[in-house]
Design a protein around this motif. Structure first.
Motif, mmCIF file in Angstrom:
data_model
loop_
_atom_site.group_PDB
_atom_site.id
_atom_site.type_symbol
_atom_site.label_atom_id
_atom_site.label_comp_id
_atom_site.label_asym_id
_atom_site.label_seq_id
_atom_site.Cartn_x
_atom_site.Cartn_y
_atom_site.Cartn_z
ATOM 1 N N ALA A 5 0.841 -1.197 0.000
ATOM 2 C CA ALA A 5 0.000 0.000 0.000
ATOM 3 C C ALA A 5 0.882 1.255 0.000
ATOM 4 N N PRO A 6 1.568 1.516 -1.120
ATOM 5 C CA PRO A 6 2.472 2.672 -1.145
ATOM 6 C C PRO A 6 1.766 3.994 -0.867
ATOM 7 N N GLU A 7 0.485 4.071 -1.174
ATOM 8 C CA GLU A 7 -0.245 5.310 -0.892
ATOM 9 C C GLU A 7 -0.346 5.564 0.618
ATOM 10 N N LEU A 8 -0.460 4.500 1.410
ATOM 11 C CA LEU A 8 -0.484 4.655 2.872
ATOM 12 C C LEU A 8 0.867 5.148 3.371
ATOM 13 N N ILE A 9 1.926 4.555 2.875
ATOM 14 C CA ILE A 9 3.274 4.961 3.276
ATOM 15 C C ILE A 9 3.513 6.424 2.908
ATOM 16 N N GLU A 10 3.120 6.818 1.708
ATOM 17 C CA GLU A 10 3.271 8.213 1.273
ATOM 18 C C GLU A 10 2.420 9.153 2.119
ATOM 19 N N HIS A 11 1.207 8.716 2.463
ATOM 20 C CA HIS A 11 0.315 9.526 3.303
ATOM 21 C C HIS A 11 0.947 9.790 4.670
ATOM 22 N N VAL A 12 1.457 8.736 5.310
ATOM 23 C CA VAL A 12 2.082 8.882 6.629
ATOM 24 C C VAL A 12 3.298 9.793 6.529
ATOM 25 N N ALA A 13 4.098 9.627 5.500
ATOM 26 C CA ALA A 13 5.281 10.469 5.324
ATOM 27 C C ALA A 13 4.899 11.941 5.182
ATOM 28 N N ARG A 14 3.900 12.232 4.357
ATOM 29 C CA ARG A 14 3.436 13.629 4.185
ATOM 30 C C ARG A 14 2.882 14.197 5.489
ATOM 31 N N GLU A 15 2.076 13.397 6.169
ATOM 32 C CA GLU A 15 1.498 13.842 7.445
ATOM 33 C C GLU A 15 2.594 14.151 8.458
ATOM 34 N N ASN A 16 3.665 13.350 8.460
ATOM 35 C CA ASN A 16 4.746 13.585 9.410
ATOM 36 C C ASN A 16 5.507 14.859 9.099
ATOM 37 N N ALA A 17 5.743 15.140 7.835
ATOM 38 C CA ALA A 17 6.394 16.401 7.469
ATOM 39 C C ALA A 17 5.525 17.579 7.908
ATOM 40 N N ASP A 18 4.228 17.477 7.689
ATOM 41 C CA ASP A 18 3.310 18.541 8.118
ATOM 42 C C ASP A 18 3.279 18.656 9.639
ATOM 43 N N TYR A 19 3.271 17.506 10.318
ATOM 44 C CA TYR A 19 3.271 17.513 11.784
ATOM 45 C C TYR A 19 4.495 18.261 12.297
ATOM 46 N N PHE A 20 5.655 17.951 11.732
ATOM 47 C CA PHE A 20 6.873 18.629 12.182
ATOM 48 C C PHE A 20 6.739 20.130 11.995
ATOM 49 N N ASP A 21 6.339 20.566 10.810
ATOM 50 C CA ASP A 21 6.220 21.998 10.538
ATOM 51 C C ASP A 21 5.250 22.684 11.486
ATOM 52 N N ASN A 22 4.148 22.010 11.815
ATOM 53 C CA ASN A 22 3.101 22.629 12.625
ATOM 54 C C ASN A 22 3.282 22.496 14.135
ATOM 55 N N PHE A 23 3.981 21.438 14.570
ATOM 56 C CA PHE A 23 4.027 21.177 16.010
ATOM 57 C C PHE A 23 5.411 20.913 16.591
#
Length: 104
Positions: free
Chosen positions: A68-86
């Motif tokens: 499920a590469p889309e799940l892996i990509e989703h988690v990676a994007r969310e983590n980059a956003d999490y870092f920037d925001n929090f």
């Protein structure tokens, strides 16, 4: 406590696999399938090793995530956003100042 290795993973926008949900109390909670993939192993301070059955389930979980590469990509994007925001230094500084204002 916010482990520096997790901060590094968030900052680099990687998909993280954890044996269980983190114990750390984060300013914004980390969420399974958004910030990490959870092996759901029954381990913790009182149970340092999970059951044999829980470990037997690990390979199939990892294989399903790799399919499920889309799940892996989703988690990676969310983590980059999490870092920037929090978790970026400026954000952590704001959280510290906010807590200091609350206390003082």
């Amino acid at each position: 406590c916010v482990p520096w290795r997790m901060i590094g993973a968030l900052a680099s926008g990687t998909c993280v696999v954890l044996d269980r949900a983190p114990f750390s109390a984060w300013p914004e909670p980390l969420v399974a399938n958004r910030n990490f993939l959870d092996l759901e192993l029954p381990v913790g301070p009182e149970t340092p090793v999970g059951t044999e059955a829980s470990y037997d389930a690990v390979p199939s979980k990892i294989e399903s995530w790799l399919e499920a590469p889309e799940l892996i990509e989703h988690v990676a994007r969310e983590n980059a956003d999490y870092f920037d925001n929090f978790a970026a230094p400026e954000q952590v500084g704001r959280q510290i100042m906010s807590a200091a204002d609350f206390i003082g």
